[in-house]
Scaffold this active site. Structure first.
Site, short mmCIF file in Angstrom:
data_model
loop_
_atom_site.label_atom_id
_atom_site.label_comp_id
_atom_site.label_asym_id
_atom_site.label_seq_id
_atom_site.Cartn_x
_atom_site.Cartn_y
_atom_site.Cartn_z
N SER A 1 0.84 -1.20 0.00
CA SER A 1 0.00 0.00 0.00
C SER A 1 0.88 1.25 0.00
O SER A 1 1.58 1.50 -0.98
CB SER A 1 -0.96 -0.05 1.19
OG SER A 1 -1.99 0.88 1.05
N HIS B 1 -4.55 -1.60 -4.13
CA HIS B 1 -5.92 -2.05 -3.77
C HIS B 1 -6.88 -1.84 -4.94
O HIS B 1 -8.01 -1.39 -4.77
CB HIS B 1 -6.41 -1.29 -2.53
CG HIS B 1 -5.45 -1.31 -1.39
ND1 HIS B 1 -4.94 -2.49 -0.87
CD2 HIS B 1 -4.88 -0.30 -0.67
CE1 HIS B 1 -4.13 -2.21 0.13
NE2 HIS B 1 -4.06 -0.90 0.26
#
Length: 242
Positions: free
Chosen positions: A134, A170
């Protein structure tokens, strides 16, 4: 033992719920450790949790996962102060750097205050494998969508830029991510952008993407490329299942 050439594995995965521990290393993180090519001793991994404010509880959970995986884990905490006056020596003593998720905007600001951005570049050039999830993926690139500032995604454009591309994380699990990337690339806010579904990663040797990998059966990795002024097209890449 440095990697043969500068290596980054940028991911949207790498950790999972453990069988007897809270967390364990998932295949992406295990793969990153393997990329360092360590033989005859336990690999040493530097965990950097700046994006979550160096939470000591998470540090302990991560270290426990490392113990299960046979990996020595040290933590480079910057709150309330760095662990040493020689951050380069600290990072170079490790085989792998794993950067956790959280606020990429805060991460970049704090790293720059302490000169860690330059330290990590030097470590990368010397063969320390850089990886993360991330925010720990986005940071190595020019920029990409982030929720660092609130629920509404914003595009950061001041990433470290070791890799001259945008990054979208994501990509399959948060509905706003895909249109944010497509719009930012189409409008020239960020360059061509590599995007990872949850559980996938992209391996770079130098600045060249060389392999998309996944710890999930059906997850994908994509290149969003600006085709004409004001438009962008998404291309699915071949993915190797770990």
């Amino acid at each position: 033992m440095p990697a043969e050439q500068p290596t980054i594995l940028a991911t949207s995965g790498g950790l999972r719920r453990g069988h007897r521990t809270d967390l364990e290393f998932a295949p992406l993180l295990t793969y990153a450790v393997d990329l360092a090519g360590v033989e005859g001793r336990r690999p040493k991994l530097c965990h950097i949790g700046t994006a979550l404010g160096d939470q000591r509880g998470f540090n302990a959970t991560f270290a426990e996962a490392g113990e299960v995986a046979g990996v020595e884990v040290v933590h480079l905490n910057l709150f309330p102060m760095p662990p040493t006056a020689d951050l380069l020596d600290y990072v170079l003593s490790c085989d792998v750097v794993w950067v956790g998720g959280g606020s990429v905007a805060n991460l970049l600001a704090v790293w720059r205050v302490h000169g860690l951005d330059s330290v990590l570049r030097e470590a990368w050039l010397r063969g320390v494998v850089l990886t993360g999830v991330s925010a720990g993926s986005l940071c190595w690139h020019v920029g990409g969508p982030t929720d660092s500032f609130g629920p509404e995604l914003r595009i950061v454009t001041d990433g470290l830029g070791f890799l001259p591309y945008g990054n979208g994380v994501h990509f399959d699990s948060e509905a706003a991510r895909r249109p944010a990337v497509l719009g930012a690339v189409a409008n020239g806010v960020i360059p061509d952008t590599y995007c990872t579904d949850d559980g996938t990663g992209l391996l770079y040797r130098g600045i060249e993407p060389v392999e998309a990998v996944s710890e999930r059966k059906n997850a994908g990795v994509y290149l969003v490329r600006r085709e004409d002024e004001g438009s962008a097209v998404e291309h699915a890449l071949d993915v190797r299942r770990l």
